[in-house]
Design a protein around this motif. Structure first.
Motif, PDB file in Angstrom:
ATOM      1  N   ALA A  45       6.822   4.953  -2.101  1.00  0.00           N
ATOM      2  CA  ALA A  45       6.819   3.587  -1.718  1.00  0.00           C
ATOM      3  C   ALA A  45       5.471   3.651  -0.986  1.00  0.00           C
ATOM      4  O   ALA A  45       4.775   2.664  -1.066  1.00  0.00           O
ATOM      5  CB  ALA A  45       7.850   3.369  -0.533  1.00  0.00           C
ATOM      6  N   LEU A  46       4.938   4.893  -0.664  1.00  0.00           N
ATOM      7  CA  LEU A  46       3.637   4.692   0.084  1.00  0.00           C
ATOM      8  C   LEU A  46       2.506   4.539  -1.021  1.00  0.00           C
ATOM      9  O   LEU A  46       1.630   3.824  -0.883  1.00  0.00           O
ATOM     10  CB  LEU A  46       3.459   6.089   0.795  1.00  0.00           C
ATOM     11  N   GLN A  47       2.858   5.090  -2.196  1.00  0.00           N
ATOM     12  CA  GLN A  47       1.860   5.137  -3.142  1.00  0.00           C
ATOM     13  C   GLN A  47       1.904   3.630  -3.784  1.00  0.00           C
ATOM     14  O   GLN A  47       0.859   3.015  -4.101  1.00  0.00           O
ATOM     15  CB  GLN A  47       2.346   6.037  -4.408  1.00  0.00           C
ATOM     16  N   THR A  48       2.914   2.978  -3.675  1.00  0.00           N
ATOM     17  CA  THR A  48       2.918   1.566  -4.155  1.00  0.00           C
ATOM     18  C   THR A  48       2.338   0.723  -3.120  1.00  0.00           C
ATOM     19  O   THR A  48       1.628  -0.160  -3.504  1.00  0.00           O
ATOM     20  CB  THR A  48       4.436   1.295  -4.296  1.00  0.00           C
ATOM     21  N   GLY A  49       2.626   0.972  -1.746  1.00  0.00           N
ATOM     22  CA  GLY A  49       1.880  -0.014  -0.965  1.00  0.00           C
ATOM     23  C   GLY A  49       0.277   0.364  -0.697  1.00  0.00           C
ATOM     24  O   GLY A  49      -0.136  -0.889  -0.525  1.00  0.00           O
ATOM     25  N   LEU A  50      -0.035   1.220  -1.014  1.00  0.00           N
ATOM     26  CA  LEU A  50      -1.496   1.551  -1.256  1.00  0.00           C
ATOM     27  C   LEU A  50      -2.212   1.011  -2.520  1.00  0.00           C
ATOM     28  O   LEU A  50      -3.477   0.736  -2.479  1.00  0.00           O
ATOM     29  CB  LEU A  50      -1.857   2.905  -0.954  1.00  0.00           C
ATOM     30  N   SER A  51      -1.513   0.918  -3.571  1.00  0.00           N
ATOM     31  CA  SER A  51      -1.974   0.560  -4.712  1.00  0.00           C
ATOM     32  C   SER A  51      -1.857  -1.052  -5.266  1.00  0.00           C
ATOM     33  O   SER A  51      -2.770  -1.560  -5.689  1.00  0.00           O
ATOM     34  CB  SER A  51      -1.348   1.222  -6.099  1.00  0.00           C
ATOM     35  N   SER A  52      -0.956  -1.606  -4.452  1.00  0.00           N
ATOM     36  CA  SER A  52      -0.847  -3.086  -4.529  1.00  0.00           C
ATOM     37  C   SER A  52      -1.246  -3.662  -3.356  1.00  0.00           C
ATOM     38  O   SER A  52      -1.341  -3.137  -2.260  1.00  0.00           O
ATOM     39  CB  SER A  52       0.655  -3.429  -4.762  1.00  0.00           C
ATOM     40  N   ALA A  53      -1.777  -4.868  -3.496  1.00  0.00           N
ATOM     41  CA  ALA A  53      -2.548  -5.867  -2.649  1.00  0.00           C
ATOM     42  C   ALA A  53      -1.168  -6.335  -1.762  1.00  0.00           C
ATOM     43  O   ALA A  53      -0.612  -6.935  -2.249  1.00  0.00           O
ATOM     44  CB  ALA A  53      -3.342  -6.883  -3.322  1.00  0.00           C
ATOM     45  N   ALA A  54      -1.232  -6.134  -0.535  1.00  0.00           N
ATOM     46  CA  ALA A  54      -0.452  -6.538   0.488  1.00  0.00           C
ATOM     47  C   ALA A  54      -0.634  -8.100   0.560  1.00  0.00           C
ATOM     48  O   ALA A  54      -1.807  -8.546   0.487  1.00  0.00           O
ATOM     49  CB  ALA A  54      -0.352  -5.943   1.774  1.00  0.00           C
ATOM     50  N   ALA A  55       0.280  -8.666   0.993  1.00  0.00           N
ATOM     51  CA  ALA A  55       0.173 -10.430   1.258  1.00  0.00           C
ATOM     52  C   ALA A  55      -0.696 -10.355   2.565  1.00  0.00           C
ATOM     53  O   ALA A  55      -0.994  -9.463   3.435  1.00  0.00           O
ATOM     54  CB  ALA A  55       1.590 -10.913   1.718  1.00  0.00           C
ATOM     55  N   PRO A  56      -1.591 -11.569   2.530  1.00  0.00           N
ATOM     56  CA  PRO A  56      -2.357 -11.619   3.430  1.00  0.00           C
ATOM     57  C   PRO A  56      -1.863 -11.633   4.887  1.00  0.00           C
ATOM     58  O   PRO A  56      -2.605 -11.438   5.765  1.00  0.00           O
ATOM     59  CB  PRO A  56      -3.030 -13.027   3.156  1.00  0.00           C
ATOM     60  N   ASN A  57      -0.866 -12.221   4.905  1.00  0.00           N
ATOM     61  CA  ASN A  57      -0.285 -12.038   6.478  1.00  0.00           C
ATOM     62  C   ASN A  57       0.738 -10.841   6.872  1.00  0.00           C
ATOM     63  O   ASN A  57       1.547 -10.885   7.592  1.00  0.00           O
ATOM     64  CB  ASN A  57       0.616 -13.518   6.548  1.00  0.00           C
ATOM     65  N   SER A  58       0.598 -10.007   5.986  1.00  0.00           N
ATOM     66  CA  SER A  58       1.588  -8.725   6.004  1.00  0.00           C
ATOM     67  C   SER A  58       0.965  -8.049   7.222  1.00  0.00           C
ATOM     68  O   SER A  58      -0.111  -8.041   7.675  1.00  0.00           O
ATOM     69  CB  SER A  58       1.381  -7.814   4.942  1.00  0.00           C
ATOM     70  N   GLU A  59       2.079  -7.403   7.959  1.00  0.00           N
ATOM     71  CA  GLU A  59       1.746  -6.691   9.238  1.00  0.00           C
ATOM     72  C   GLU A  59       0.964  -5.440   8.931  1.00  0.00           C
ATOM     73  O   GLU A  59       0.615  -4.697   9.909  1.00  0.00           O
ATOM     74  CB  GLU A  59       3.099  -6.675  10.102  1.00  0.00           C
ATOM     75  N   THR A  60       1.169  -4.913   7.760  1.00  0.00           N
ATOM     76  CA  THR A  60       0.593  -3.577   7.233  1.00  0.00           C
ATOM     77  C   THR A  60      -0.907  -3.713   7.017  1.00  0.00           C
ATOM     78  O   THR A  60      -1.446  -2.611   7.004  1.00  0.00           O
ATOM     79  CB  THR A  60       1.297  -2.876   6.153  1.00  0.00           C
ATOM     80  N   LEU A  61      -1.355  -4.762   6.854  1.00  0.00           N
ATOM     81  CA  LEU A  61      -2.830  -4.818   6.314  1.00  0.00           C
ATOM     82  C   LEU A  61      -3.679  -5.885   7.415  1.00  0.00           C
ATOM     83  O   LEU A  61      -3.271  -7.149   7.733  1.00  0.00           O
ATOM     84  CB  LEU A  61      -2.995  -5.299   4.962  1.00  0.00           C
ATOM     85  N   ARG A  62      -4.729  -5.502   7.333  1.00  0.00           N
ATOM     86  CA  ARG A  62      -5.947  -6.440   8.234  1.00  0.00           C
ATOM     87  C   ARG A  62      -7.211  -5.947   7.589  1.00  0.00           C
ATOM     88  O   ARG A  62      -7.667  -5.005   7.368  1.00  0.00           O
ATOM     89  CB  ARG A  62      -5.875  -6.349   9.708  1.00  0.00           C
ATOM     90  N   LYS A  63      -8.031  -7.185   7.540  1.00  0.00           N
ATOM     91  CA  LYS A  63      -9.460  -6.966   7.230  1.00  0.00           C
ATOM     92  C   LYS A  63     -10.237  -6.277   8.063  1.00  0.00           C
ATOM     93  O   LYS A  63     -10.147  -6.817   9.360  1.00  0.00           O
ATOM     94  CB  LYS A  63      -9.976  -8.301   6.840  1.00  0.00           C
ATOM     95  N   VAL A  64     -11.233  -5.738   7.886  1.00  0.00           N
ATOM     96  CA  VAL A  64     -12.278  -5.252   8.532  1.00  0.00           C
ATOM     97  C   VAL A  64     -13.528  -4.989   8.008  1.00  0.00           C
ATOM     98  O   VAL A  64     -13.770  -5.406   6.962  1.00  0.00           O
ATOM     99  CB  VAL A  64     -11.886  -3.581   9.046  1.00  0.00           C
ATOM    100  N   GLU A  65     -14.640  -4.942   8.706  1.00  0.00           N
ATOM    101  CA  GLU A  65     -15.940  -4.947   8.262  1.00  0.00           C
ATOM    102  C   GLU A  65     -16.363  -3.683   7.235  1.00  0.00           C
ATOM    103  O   GLU A  65     -15.566  -2.797   7.100  1.00  0.00           O
ATOM    104  CB  GLU A  65     -17.042  -4.922   9.557  1.00  0.00           C
ATOM    105  N   ARG A  66     -17.140  -4.309   6.395  1.00  0.00           N
ATOM    106  CA  ARG A  66     -17.587  -3.192   5.168  1.00  0.00           C
ATOM    107  C   ARG A  66     -17.959  -1.900   5.661  1.00  0.00           C
ATOM    108  O   ARG A  66     -18.661  -1.973   6.694  1.00  0.00           O
ATOM    109  CB  ARG A  66     -18.770  -3.988   4.549  1.00  0.00           C
ATOM    110  N   GLY A  67     -17.382  -0.832   5.213  1.00  0.00           N
ATOM    111  CA  GLY A  67     -17.838   0.371   5.692  1.00  0.00           C
ATOM    112  C   GLY A  67     -17.085   0.948   6.885  1.00  0.00           C
ATOM    113  O   GLY A  67     -17.745   2.191   7.503  1.00  0.00           O
ATOM    114  N   SER A  68     -16.241   0.370   7.526  1.00  0.00           N
ATOM    115  CA  SER A  68     -15.447   0.706   8.780  1.00  0.00           C
ATOM    116  C   SER A  68     -14.894   2.223   8.459  1.00  0.00           C
ATOM    117  O   SER A  68     -14.221   2.351   7.397  1.00  0.00           O
ATOM    118  CB  SER A  68     -14.658  -0.375   9.158  1.00  0.00           C
TER     119      SER A  68
END
Length: 1287
Positions: free
Chosen positions: A672-695
């Motif tokens: 499940a961790l492999q799937t979560g990291l390989s697929s793009a999460a939904a934009p409003n998903s609580e698992t993902l947030r955008k950060v600055e390039r190179g953070s």
């Protein structure tokens, strides 16, 4: 906030070899090293302890047998399968290690001091004993030879613009006397300088820098040359510049060292020779000398090789320091002390070309060492301690500690710093979660200093506050104290090898013992040392650590980690095996790391960062490679991870796609961790947030939801990852800590419904507790408002700009269609009534109709005051229509023509005429073209109509493009002709299959139009290429003064008779025309200049007479009006002021006419001086414009022997330009230009400032609406228009 951690080390003494090593280089074969001595070449094997191949240079006489020979350069050439060697005697040798053949490819009689190959190995630069540089190709073919010492600066010489004098410039704290102080002479180089040239190439091989001692001053200068050995620049005079030189591979800076009066600096020079920054070495002046500087391959680390200077009766100590930079601060990250034994003195050091973090070192006693580093963040890993989330940064003999639990302090600042006696190489936080703030520091003297919290009441002098301290302030941050300093007795039995960094991976275990990894007896072996404290002896000066256990390992340890939760220690070997160290057993042992299934774990690739965590209750090891591959046990779960950190039950990672992802590991699996990291999460998903390039992740602050990230440039950013925030809120709510949860949700804008929705039953049972904890009435109102949120959402949609009434209506419809309505929720009827209160009923009816939902339309109509007879017949008619035509009718009724067009296009070809009429009526051509494929007849018909529409708008070129794209070539040709696009018109003619005669007629027609537009060159191309009438083409080129193109055609077709009949008369006529033009411009210039002087004198006299006049009674009352009249009139005549007031009331057409007549050259007119300035400026610009044309004309005159006419024309133009250049300062005076910058009148003027200007006679210059007239025109002196052969 990263440190350099030693990943692995290799050290050994090679087999006995004759002589002493002098230099070495790396070969293309993995792990082998070439060493040069006074007898020949030796190749050391991958382990560095055996000589695999050897070539003697004394046998063939290339080196003397007495050992006095010297190799000054060595380079492996893989393409030629040989090694290039340069000797001090001047020989350049090619040695084949396989056949042991030696070939001399060149020799320099004066000897050689340096040989340096370019990074691409295409060029080689030699420095000779006669102070010359020789550039050669890789085949040893000389390109050029130049003297090292040049008097010229180089091609990049600075241009002096002449802005101000030295005396008028700002000199800072030195004061004005600095302008008169004589420049001190540059001091000669240090006595220890070997005087040899130093050579360094830029990373791309386009430039090379050479440092050499100037024979005149005795000081070093750095010169930059290009690949053709053309001098580019010379460094500014730098007193105390030393021999070390290294060009940063990224290309922006050249590093060297400089001895200053009170310190020793590493300085940086730009390619232009100017200094650009420096940092100070941690030594006293005259204490050390810097032998070499070396940048690693990716320009992130600067290695410095130093030696002591003042040493009596012993050899000097040798040091290697590794420096890095961040946020414009230089950090000393690693210090290697090699001692003073002669056999341990350094010969040379090199950075690896393939691995940018591998350093190779060669000592005099044939000791070869290699070190692999990687970046790491040293952070505390506890959760329950008061001193969690501490991060330590090594900076020389200091450790900069930032306590992120208290404040986010940006580097290079810190919360507090620890001052050590020696340079620091490693730091380790305590792995006991309750003491995670305690720090162990390993310095270059192999001593461990233990800093602890809480048990001492005295302030430790070795600990001082950083950014949080200050005079008059009391810091609320607790600092540690130095508890004990231990001497480490864990030296390897292989004592014959000097290894300054013999210990690595310092780990502070929960029982206060230490783990370190040392070097084994062989290069590929490591030893795990378990150290415990020895009871203190009263007479002993320092504490000691005793070896509890030493476990030899058959392999190199490349990482070691300890879990603060499970207390498990894991080691990774170079062969990727994972071992578990059972340190709590009575007899600690090492065993393979196994999964629950009993399988031994082995990473697919070596990892530079490892960590231990639990996934679904099973303890697993995480690994991250330097290529962003991320492993859980032996499974690769992602290949784009740049950093990771574990916190509690969470895993946080940053990715190459500039995101930060957070996963809960409690109830997940590796798959499940492999799937979560390989697929793009939904934009409003609580698992993902955008950060600055190179953070990259620095640390996670426990119980505070803060994630600290560091950007590539060094600054920090703090984010609150939604997954961590929600998890923490849930914990607070489970513990009935409503106040903390409410404050966090309010601060981070999380919907307060979660307070109830998390567990409604528990919330209702503890409602009184919730109210008592919240206390504030306003906060309670905020909570209740968000509970009944439906009406608020409707309000938000209605009040948006533009209003989203359709969305609001859809939500009302959803409430009505709800199958299991909530009894406490707002009903659809209530929501609709509320919506009708906010929006006009007729507007809402139209929007409901636009949803195409007739039930919703009737629902809105029933709640309004509309009569059913008004809307029911219309709705019934719509119901009978086909769906697409129905929606088209609704959209047209609502004037939503774009949507109507889309629905009508789906109704079939029988409705296309109606479709096209709608397109023409509403000009929806672009929208219509998107609805049909380009291959259909409908698309062609729309394009035809669109083209006609654009032609009516006189947008011929755009119309032609639309028509051509649709294949309507006849109309497209006419449109291209009208737009002047003759090339496209010819393309259309080709598509239409024009005959040669018809094409010629078309070309001749277009050529005539181009001549009317003064486009003679293009017209000539048409006549020559499409009508074959080159004679007419030549005539047009002569008419357009395109002499060189005309000359080309004359010679192309061999018609030299045209030179006599047309060309020569044309250039002579052009010469006469230019003479007449210049004469007229000169006459006008002199006339306007003379008149301007008269006008200014009249104005000055008028101003002086007004100054002498004293007004009776109270002159101050009319001060502003009087001064204004001086400014707004040029001859004190009030009639112009009255005239201007009448003009402002006229029509805009008359106002524009008055603007054009504002500046008149008529004598005595207002603003006559401005009109003269305008006319003079236009004259100067007109003459400046013809310089290029005259330059071309002069060349043609000279070419055909008309030197006299050419000389006359050149002389006249030169006289006119000299006249104008000398007159410009008289016409546009400095006072006039100052007035354009700071006008007397304006929004910032006062009566006092106007009067002061009036008394200073600044009122002579009128205030105008065109301040650019007061700025002198520019003369382009860079244009070389004159012919020197005419002078």
């Amino acid at each position: 906030m990263r440190n350099l951690r030693l990943l692995r080390t290799g050290g050994c003494r090679s087999a006995a070899a004759p002589g002493t090593p002098q230099c070495f280089c790396l070969t293309g074969e993995l792990g082998t090293v070439l060493v040069g001595s006074q007898h020949g070449l030796l190749e050391l094997g991958p382990a560095g302890d055996s000589v695999t191949r050897e070539v003697s240079l004394t046998a063939d006489g290339f080196m003397p047998e007495d050992g006095s020979g010297c190799i000054v350069g060595i380079e492996d050439l893989p393409e030629q399968e040989c090694v290039c060697v340069a000797t001090a005697a001047g020989d350049i040798l090619l040695c084949n290690l396989s056949t042991k053949q030696v070939e001399c490819v060149g020799s320099v009689d004066s000897g050689l001091s340096t040989m340096s190959w370019s990074p691409d190995q295409e060029l080689v630069l030699l420095a000779t004993g006669e102070q010359t540089l020789i550039m050669m190709t890789k085949d040893f073919e000389p390109i050029t030879e130049k003297q090292i010492h040049q008097d010229e600066f180089g091609e990049g010489k600075f241009v002096a613009l002449g802005w101000g004098k030295k005396e008028t410039q700002f000199h800072g704290s030195e004061g004005k006397q600095a302008a008169h102080r004589k420049q001190t002479e540059v001091s000669p180089t240090s006595a220890w300088d070997d005087g040899k040239p130093r050579v360094t190439w830029r990373g791309d091989g386009q430039f090379v820098a050479v440092s050499a001692v100037c024979p005149e001053t005795g000081a070093r200068k750095v010169r930059v040359w290009n690949r053709e050995l053309v001098l580019q620049s010379t460094s500014e005079p730098i007193s105390g510049l030393e021999q070390a030189l290294s060009w940063k591979p990224s290309g922006n800076l050249i590093a060297s060292t400089q001895e200053k009066p009170n310190r020793h600096d590493v300085v940086f020079l730009e390619k232009n020779g100017l200094l650009h920054g420096e940092f100070t070495l941690p030594f006293q002046k005259g204490q050390v000398k810097v032998n070499e500087l070396l940048w690693n391959a990716d320009s992130t680390i600067l290695a410095i090789w130093l030696e002591d200077l003042k040493v009596e009766n012993s050899n000097p100590n040798s040091y290697v320091q590794l420096w890095t930079t961040g946020n414009y601060h230089w950090y000393l990250k690693q210090s290697l002390h090699f001692g003073n034994l002669e056999e341990n003195q350094l010969v040379s050091l090199l950075w690896d070309r393939e691995n940018p973090y591998r350093l190779h070192v060669l000592c005099q006693g044939w000791h070869y060492l290699s070190y692999d580093w990687h970046w790491t963040t040293d952070r505390g890993m506890g959760e329950n301690s008061q001193h969690v989330a501490n991060v330590a940064v090594i900076d020389g003999d200091k450790v900069l500690v930032t306590a992120f639990q208290h404040a986010v302090v940006p580097p290079p600042m810190c919360t507090y710093e620890l001052q050590l006696q020696q340079a620091v190489n490693q730091v380790a936080f305590h792995t006991d979660p309750k003491r995670s703030g305690d720090i162990a520091v390993l310095d270059a003297d192999n001593k461990i200093s233990a800093y602890r919290y809480g048990q001492s009441t005295m302030n430790d002098p070795t600990v001082r506050f950083g950014a949080v301290g200050g005079n008059g302030f009391k810091a609320a941050v607790e600092t540690p104290y130095l508890d004990k300093t231990y001497r480490v007795d864990a030296s390897s039995d292989n004592s014959e090898v000097m290894n300054p960094l013999g210990l690595r991976f310092l780990t502070w275990l929960p029982d206060d013992s230490f783990l370190v990894v040392g070097q084994g007896r062989h290069a590929a072996q490591s030893v795990l040392h378990h150290l415990t404290a020895v009871p203190h002896v009263a007479e002993a000066e320092e504490e000691r650590l005793n070896l509890r256990l030493s476990v030899p390992l058959d392999g190199e340890v490349i990482s070691l980690c300890c879990s603060p939760v499970t207390k498990t220690v894991a080691l990774q070997l170079a062969d990727r095996r994972i071992l578990k160290y059972l340190w709590e057993a009575s007899t600690p042992v090492l065993e393979p790391w196994r999964t629950n299934n009993g399988c031994a774990v082995q990473f697919p690739c070596p990892c530079v960062q490892t960590s231990i965590t639990r996934i679904s209750g099973e303890e697993m090891i995480l690994g991250l490679t330097d290529r962003c591959r991320f492993f859980v046990n032996d499974t690769e779960v992602a290949s784009n991870i740049t950093s990771f950190a574990t916190y509690d039950e969470f895993l946080l990672v940053t990715t190459n796609s500039h995101t930060c992802q957070c996963f809960c590991l409690k109830n997940t699996s590796v798959k499940a961790l492999q799937t979560g990291l390989s697929s793009a999460a939904a934009p409003n998903s609580e698992t993902l947030r955008k950060v600055e390039r190179g953070s990259r992740i620095v640390t996670v602050v426990p119980q505070n939801t803060k994630v600290v990230l560091q950007m590539p440039r060094g600054n920090l950013e703090t984010v609150h990852h939604r997954a961590l925030v929600l998890a923490q809120i849930r914990k607070w709510l489970d513990r009935l800590m409503f106040r903390e949860a409410f404050q966090c949700m309010r601060k981070l804008r999380i919907n307060l419904n979660l307070l109830y929705d998390h567990n409604p039953k528990v919330f209702l049972e503890n409602a009184e507790t919730f109210i008592r904890q919240i206390e504030s009435v306003n906060y309670l109102n905020l909570f209740f408002t968000e509970l009944k949120y439906c009406l608020s959402i409707l309000t938000a949609h209605v009040k948006k700009s533009p209003p989203e009434l359709e969305v609001a209506l859809q939500k009302v419809h959803d409430l009505r269609e709800s199958i299991t309505p909530d009894v406490k929720a707002v009903s659809a009827e209530e929501a609709l009534k509320y919506l009708l209160f906010l929006v006009d009923v007729n507007e809402l009816y139209d929007y409901s109709l636009g949803t195409y939902d007739f039930d919703l339309v009737i629902m809105v109509a029933e709640k309004s005051q509309k009569d059913p007879k008004e809307y029911l017949p219309f709705l019934n008619k719509l119901r009978k229509m086909e769906t697409n035509y129905q929606r088209y009718t609704i959209d047209r009724h609502l004037k939503r023509y774009t949507k109507a067009l889309e629905h009508l296009s789906k109704c079939g070809p029988e409705h296309f005429s109606e479709f096209l009429n709608l397109v023409k009526d509403q000009n929806l051509y672009c929208e219509a073209l998107k609805l049909y494929p380009c291959s259909t007849q409908e698309y062609k018909d729309i394009s035809d109509a669109y083209g006609e529409y654009l032609i009516r708008k006189q947008l011929y070129e755009q119309a032609a493009l639309i028509l051509a794209r649709a294949g309507i070539f006849t109309k497209a040709l006419d449109a291209f002709q009208n737009s002047g696009s003759w090339q496209q018109a010819l393309c259309m003619a080709s598509r239409l299959g024009y005959t040669k005669d018809k094409l010629s007629s078309l070309a001749r027609s277009m050529a005539g139009k181009l001549v009317e537009q003064r486009k003679h060159a293009e017209a000539a191309i048409l006549l020559e290429q499409y009508t074959q009438d080159y004679e007419e083409a030549v005539v047009l080129l002569l008419e357009g003064a395109l002499w060189e193109e005309a000359l080309r055609l004359i010679h192309k077709y061999g018609r030299l008779d045209i030179l006599e009949t047309n060309f020569k008369p044309a250039i002579l006529e052009a010469q006469k025309s230019q003479l007449i033009f210049l004469d007229s411009q000169k006459t006008a210039f002199l006339r306007h200049k003379s008149r301007l002087q008269v006008v200014r004198e009249l104005k000055e006299k008028a101003c002086e007479s007004l100054q002498d006049y004293e007004m009776p009674n109270c002159p101050g009352l009319d001060l502003f009006s009087e001064t204004s009249s001086v400014v707004t009139t040029s001859d004190m005549n009030s009639k112009y002021s009255q005239s201007n007031s009448r003009i402002s009331a006229r029509s805009s057409k008359n106002r524009r006419k008055a603007e054009r007549k504002r500046y008149s050259l008529k004598e005595g007119s207002p603003f006559e001086d401005m009109a003269l300035l305008e006319a003079l400026g236009e004259t100067v610009r007109a003459v400046e414009t013809v310089k290029g044309d005259i330059h071309i004309l002069l060349k043609q005159l000279v070419l055909f022997g008309y030197d006299e006419q050419a000389g006359a024309l050149q002389q006249v133009l030169e006289e006119v330009l000299q006249l104008m250049e000398s007159s410009i300062p008289e016409i546009w005076t400095p006072d006039l230009q100052q007035n354009s910058v700071s006008p007397v009148l304006g929004p910032n003027s006062t009566a006092n400032s106007i009067m002061a200007a009036y008394q200073q006679k600044r009122m002579v210059t009128p205030v105008v609406q065109d301040p650019e007239l007061l700025i002198p025109p520019k003369l382009n002196k860079n244009l070389q228009w004159k012919l020197h052969l005419l002078q």
